[in-house]
Design a protein around this motif. Structure first.
Motif, short mmCIF file in Angstrom:
data_model
loop_
_atom_site.label_atom_id
_atom_site.label_comp_id
_atom_site.label_asym_id
_atom_site.label_seq_id
_atom_site.Cartn_x
_atom_site.Cartn_y
_atom_site.Cartn_z
N SER A 810 0.87 -1.18 0.00
CA SER A 810 0.00 0.00 0.00
C SER A 810 0.91 1.23 0.00
N PHE A 811 1.41 1.55 -1.17
CA PHE A 811 2.42 2.58 -1.35
C PHE A 811 1.74 3.86 -1.84
N LYS A 812 2.01 4.98 -1.17
CA LYS A 812 1.42 6.25 -1.61
C LYS A 812 2.18 6.78 -2.81
N LEU A 813 1.58 6.56 -3.97
CA LEU A 813 2.19 7.02 -5.23
C LEU A 813 2.04 8.52 -5.39
N VAL A 814 0.90 9.03 -4.93
CA VAL A 814 0.63 10.47 -4.94
C VAL A 814 0.20 10.86 -3.54
N THR A 815 0.83 11.90 -3.01
CA THR A 815 0.46 12.40 -1.68
C THR A 815 0.04 13.86 -1.82
N ALA A 816 -1.19 14.13 -1.43
CA ALA A 816 -1.73 15.50 -1.50
C ALA A 816 -1.55 16.10 -2.89
N GLY A 817 -1.72 15.27 -3.90
CA GLY A 817 -1.65 15.73 -5.27
C GLY A 817 -0.26 15.77 -5.87
N VAL A 818 0.76 15.35 -5.14
CA VAL A 818 2.15 15.40 -5.63
C VAL A 818 2.62 13.98 -5.95
#
Length: 1220
Positions: A810-818
């Motif tokens: 469960s890897f955050k590829l995009v964080t807060a739109g970045v």
């Protein structure tokens, strides 16, 4: 037009023939007559010409005598002769000559089955011809010999369509040889009806590309879209305003289907498309056909309203035709008062002398309405589909429901056709023509956000009128293998000049002067190492010192590539695959004059709309004056069509007598969360449309061959519970907080992944005022490499998950739109820390494709938001649940039916089956069916333990295989979703090959074990014999390049069918690279690709044969193979024999022959040959059950009239993407 002569443009359709005549005094006359009426005339176009001449001159033109041609200037025709011959398989018997080793190439084709869930997978490819390779001298020698032997029709692929790729070129030359003799027969019959055989009359025929050609040059491969092409030319010339440049969507709704196309100042062509299962590689207008026409049949299946694809045809026709036909869309319009029998000719009934029958229509609708209401009143119906019973529906509500479902079915291809290329659907004009379109145009325009509907005064015969407006076209084309660069410009200029001169000389020979001739140059361009070629014109990009003389094709190509795909690949050379020159001789007539009309007093009637019955005025179009406005609701009746002007719409008669409708906004209709079966069907289309549009964005913006060209990806929408993403949510929620602007990347089997190269990008959809995600959208794409011990991340001997590449739970590829490029890069390179492993070998493509997946999800999120804006969050979420419940109901009905038959036959409701992997690992299944509930327990207890290798299959693989099997057994088109599994409880023992430990290697489980799971399920239910049970994964490469393919085999036979030979089965349907492309791009020669004789199991119905594929390597490469069914054989059923097992042999250059086994990696030297023998399918039934006196099962002729075949670029894309 010759002075004092008549000119004719005639569209000979399957049911009606339309005639447009330009009279000597400039007046125009239109006529419609039956295409087949042998009691009155032999040929409809000849009869149409005879009637016009007789009526206008007052002279007698007896039917029994050839027509005097002295008064005829020219004749232009479009015809469905070729199309019908192809659909009905009534072409000429032909012979195929092809390179040794490839006699079955056109049978195998792309190896993909046409329908993913069709176990029969019947072949439609029966055509033959004289074919060969791009080395034309060999073909010409064979052609010369064939003519000496007496063959009257010889088609050479190098002449019919000189383009690279042997499979579509082979289909095209076969179709040409198959159809051209039929066209010649028709032309001989047509010309015999005229004095001197039309010797001194200019006779031109419409080709599939929208251009006219002399009768003598009209051939089968260019004739398949001859009829509908005239309509495209017609609306393009009459509806498109060059000053405003507002693009137009052509909407041609006929009796059996609807054609949609687009025009924005230039005709949009495709160069490869399938008709009736045969792929033609020839210039064709991009006409997309959907199986929803006036004659499309209406069904109520498992709680859903279904329109088509079956059609009532011309006979018996709709119920209202008085011949005992079924309910159709036409009947629905009649029941709602949108068609008025008093304004139709009395040509119906057995004697063809009766009016349309409202009584027959209403009788059938009352029966169907009762069936629908009975369904809703049953305990199962109300429990399974809604919290309470649905109010009874009236006949009118049922009819309106089918109309709305049909409209949505026709909206889907229009959305795809526009948005696939980055166009806004709402910024188009809807040009409506065809007999049935006027009744639906306002509703479809409104659903698509269009503000204008344009209906030409000749809309009922627009295909014929378009023939009169068209130009004569001559095209020449030749293959090319040059790089587009300054060093090649002189050679390109020389070849372009030669082709241009050929075009010009041909048109001059047909009587055109230089001022009437225009030519346009096209180059078929692509980036090196990609398959996505675009046919590009340099119009608007004049030549300069850094380009060809014909124009700046580099700028034209990069600009179009950027528009269609969202990016360019600046560091790759541009390759020229083909050179094409299109010459046009201006010959179309000018715009028409208009006769002043008087005002008619409208008649009153009532028409059912979404708002109920409304008083409606009826107008005769011919009696209305210019510039007259009509507010809806109203009906405008023309001689050949009926136009419904809906409420909030205003129709205006133009100066030319055309109808222009301004479409108002749809009055808000409140929809509740309770089930409405009409809306159930509409929401099903809308959710599928969202997934399709996500896929289009992903394809457009991705860069890799796997996703952009092989379409190895999928997109989906999930409800707030995550649906099939539940395992990911369970793993992720404990560690991550998901907020708006976050995007998650996952591929780990414990989180619902299949195997590591399939990277899943998940985007939560948020709604203001709601805590937590309200929906999820996801896209999964197969990445060519994500690291591991071998290139391609498909190692045959991996023993742990880490050896197969980068792992994401469960890897955050995009964080807060970045976009987290640095972090994901680090993760993709992480496998290098393990022994003998590497990080990703193609980081650039990985990052580009991940961005494309994020963009696709963004599009899906926006579309879900628009749906919520239209209906409200509660309603959209409710219908997501209703659609899943509908799939659940279909599976329950299937299980109840199976249980009933099983109980009657054996008295037991338990079934079981077992099969084995090549290493002896058993896959065991016991199924307990509950007949009352329509539920079942699938128990895999007894299945073998996790293996030391990579054939372990994550739990998600078993569930995917189970959904596939259930969908096949249901046997009808239902939305594919997790609702299919609601009646199913699955038991899988921990630590087994079907539920391995967290770090177990799994790459083979996805491509091999999944097939065995399917075989076991079908064996338990006795559905069919085993198919090849393998995907035959072959990978080879070196430091500089790599290649991966899966190879077809034999399909299992069933109770009523032979197994298909040389086709992919069950859990894969990927296409194989064309032999010419394979040899052109990789250091390999394909020596043989043919069926493997007698490898299918014998039986009453034979199993399909596997294939033989031999690859000769020219350079040193590393070969990896990952296969199954090399020691076990695909089982037969009910006495049928097993299919042959597969075999992998290596013929060394020094003469040694080695058996490579099922799974290995080996270094190859130049001259080595890899020989792949794929398994055959199992047979079905005892051999002695065959029909007496016949050594094979009785072959039934396939009836193509029962279901209309869709076609066009939208359909081709959907089939290719759904089939992966």
């Amino acid at each position: 037009m010759a002075k004092g002569k008549f000119d004719f443009a005639i569209d000979r359709g399957g049911t009606f023939t339309d005639v447009f005549a330009r009279l000597p005094d400039g007046r125009e006359k239109v006529l419609k007559l039956l295409s087949h009426d042998p009691q009155n005339y032999q040929d409809a176009p000849t009869e149409g010409i005879r009637r016009v001449l007789e009526e206008e001159t007052g002279l007698a033109f007896p039917r029994e005598q050839p027509v005097d041609t002295s008064l005829i200037g020219w004749i232009r025709m479009g015809t469905t002769v070729a199309t019908n011959a192809l659909l009905e398989r009534r072409g000429e018997r032909t012979a195929l000559l092809v390179t040794k080793g490839f006699k079955d190439l056109l049978h195998i084709g792309t190896q993909a089955r046409p329908k993913l869930f069709d176990l029969v997978s019947a072949s439609l490819r029966d055509g033959d011809g004289v074919a060969g390779g791009t080395w034309s001298d060999h073909e010409k020698a064979v052609g010369s010999l064939a003519r000496k032997l007496g063959f009257t029709q010889v088609s050479l692929s190098s002449e019919v369509m000189p383009m690279v790729r042997v499979v579509p070129r082979g289909y095209t030359v076969c179709a040409d040889a198959y159809l051209t003799p039929k066209i010649r027969q028709y032309l001989e019959g047509f010309t015999s009806g005229f004095r001197d055989g039309l010797k001194d009359v200019s006779v031109l025929f419409m080709q599939s590309d929208g251009g006219l050609t002399p009768m003598e040059q009209f051939c089968g491969s260019r004739a398949v879209l001859s009829g509908p092409a005239g309509g495209v030319v017609g609306y393009a010339v009459t509806s498109y305003d060059p000053a405003q440049k507002k693009p137009v969507i052509g909407f041609d709704m006929g009796g059996t289907s609807t054609d949609v196309s687009r025009y924005a100042g230039q005709f949009e062509h495709v160069f490869e498309a399938a008709t009736a299962g045969v792929t033609l590689q020839a210039p064709q207008l991009d006409i997309n056909t959907v199986a929803a026409g006036g004659g499309s049949r209406l069904f109520f299946r498992s709680g859903m309203f279904v329109v088509g694809p079956e059609s009532a045809g011309a006979h018996p026709g709709p119920a209202c035709y008085r011949k005992g036909g079924p309910l159709t869309v036409t009947d629905a319009n009649l029941a709602l008062g949108r068609l008025l029998p008093a304004f139709f000719p009395r040509i119906f009934g057995p004697g063809e002398d009766q009016p349309l029958s409202s009584d027959d229509t209403m009788k059938c609708f009352r029966q169907l309405t009762q069936e629908i209401n009975d369904f809703h009143s049953t305990t199962d119906g109300s429990r399974d589909l809604a919290d309470g019973s649905e109010p009874e529906m009236s006949v009118e509500e049922v009819a309106m429901g089918f109309i709305r479902v049909a409209n949505e079915a026709m909206c889907r291809p229009i959305r795809a056709l526009t948005q696939a290329k980055g166009h806004d659907t709402s910024q188009h004009v809807l040009a409506c023509f065809g007999g049935a379109g006027g009744q639906h145009a306002c509703a479809i325009a409104r659903a698509l956000g269009m503000k204008t509907v344009f209906i030409h005064k000749y809309s009922g015969v627009l295909s014929a009128y378009g023939l009169a407006l068209a130009d004569v076209v001559e095209e020449v084309q030749e293959p090319c293998s040059l790089q587009y660069c300054p060093g090649s410009f002189s050679e390109l200029d020389r070849r372009v000049e030669q082709l241009t001169q050929r075009c010009t000389e041909t048109l001059r020979g047909r009587g055109f002067s230089g001022s009437d001739i225009t030519t346009e140059v096209f180059l078929h361009l692509r980036y090196q190492k990609t398959d996505c070629a675009l046919m590009v014109t340099a119009a608007g990009y004049p030549g300069n010192s850094q380009s060809c003389r014909s124009g700046d094709f580099c700028s034209a190509f990069t600009e179009r590539y950027r528009k269609e795909f969202g990016f360019t690949i600046s560091d790759r050379p541009i390759m020229v695959d083909d050179i094409r020159v299109r010459g046009s001789g201006k010959s179309g007539i000018k715009s028409v004059t208009h006769t002043k009309r008087g005002l008619d007093v409208p008649k009153a009637t009532t028409v059912e709309t979404v708002d109920g019955y409304l008083e409606t005025s009826v107008y005769l179009c011919e009696d209305l004056p210019c510039d007259h406005s009509i507010s809806g609701p109203a009906i405008i009746i023309d001689k050949n069509s009926t136009i419904l002007v809906e409420p909030s719409c205003v129709a205006q008669l133009t100066e030319g007598g055309d109808v222009c409708i301004s479409v108002g906004s749809d009055p808000y209709c409140l929809l509740g969360t309770e089930l409405n079966t009409v809306q159930l069907s509409i929401f099903s289309h809308r959710f599928m449309s969202i997934a399709e549009q996500m896929g289009r964005v992903l394809q457009r913006t991705s860069i890799s061959t796997n996703i952009k060209e092989r379409l190895d990806f999928s997109c989906a929408v999930f409800g707030p519970d995550g649906g099939q993403l539940k395992r990911w949510r369970k793993k992720s929620l404990g560690r991550n907080t998901i907020e708006e602007g976050d995007v998650i990347l996952s591929n780990h089997p414990c989180a619902g992944g299949s195997h590591l190269p399939d990277l899943t990008v998940i985007t939560p959809v948020f709604r203001r005022g709601v805590s937590g995600p309200v929906f999820f959208v996801a896209s999964r794409g197969h990445h060519a490499d994500i690291g591991g011990i071998t290139p391609g991340s498909m190692p045959p001997h991996s023993t742990s998950l880490q050896q197969e590449g980068a792992v994401f739970t469960s890897f955050k590829l995009v964080t807060a739109g970045v976009f987290q490029e640095e972090a994901v890069t680090e993760a993709l390179m992480a496998p290098a820390q393990y022994p003998d492993c590497s990080g990703t070998r193609n980081l650039h493509d990985n990052l580009s494709d991940l961005r494309a997946q994020v963009a696709a999800n963004q599009r899906g999120s926006a579309l879900v938001g628009e749906l919520i804006d239209s209906y409200g969050l509660a309603v959209v979420q409710a219908y997501m649940g209703h659609i899943q419940s509908n799939a659940e109901l279909a599976v329950r009905d299937m299980l109840k039916d199976f249980a009933r038959r099983r109980r009657q036959k054996t008295g037991s409701l338990d079934v079981e089956a077992e099969d084995f992997m090549d290493d002896g690992t058993p896959i065991r299944l016991r199924v307990q069916v509950n007949e009352k509930e329509g539920s079942a327990v699938f128990d895999f207890t007894g299945t073998g333990t996790e293996v030391w290798g990579n054939c372990n299959a994550p739990r998600a693989i078993t569930f995917s295989a189970l959904i596939y099997c259930l969908r096949c057994m249901v046997g009808q088109d239902i939305p594919l979703n997790q609702g299919c599994l609601a009646p199913i409880r699955v038991i899988i023992p921990d630590g087994s090959i079907l539920q391995p430990s967290q770090d177990a290697a799994v790459v083979g489980g996805n491509v091999l074990t999944s097939q065995r799971v399917v075989d076991v399920i079908f064996r338990a239910f006795e559905v069919c014999a085993a198919s090849q049970g393998c995907m035959n994964n072959v990978t080879f490469g070196s430091e500089g390049s790599g290649y991966y393919e899966t190879v077809a085999g034999g399909a299992g036979a069933g109770p009523e069918w032979n197994g298909r030979s040389g086709v992919h089965s069950h859990m894969t349907n990927t296409r194989i690279t064309d032999p010419e492309i394979l040899e052109k791009r990789y250091p390999v020669v394909l020596e043989q690709f043919s069926l493997r004789p007698n490898s299918g199991g014998a039986g009453k119905h034979r199993g399909g044969d596997g294939v033989i594929r031999k690859l000769l390597f020219r350079n040193k490469v590393v070969l990896s193979i990952l296969t199954e069914r090399r020691s076990t054989r695909p089982y037969g059923l009910h006495g049928g024999e097993s299919g042959a097992s597969g075999l992998n042999l290596l013929h060394r250059a020094d003469g040694r022959v080695l058996n490579l086994g099922a799974k290995t990696t080996v270094n190859l030297e130049p001259g080595d040959v890899f020989c792949l023998y794929t398994p055959g399918g199992g047979g079905y039934g005892e051999k002695d059950e065959r029909a007496a006196g016949n050594g094979a099962p009785v072959k039934k002729r396939r009836r193509f009239s029962e279901t209309f075949s869709e076609r066009g670029s939208v359909f081709e894309y959907r089939m290719a993407q759904e089939g992966v």
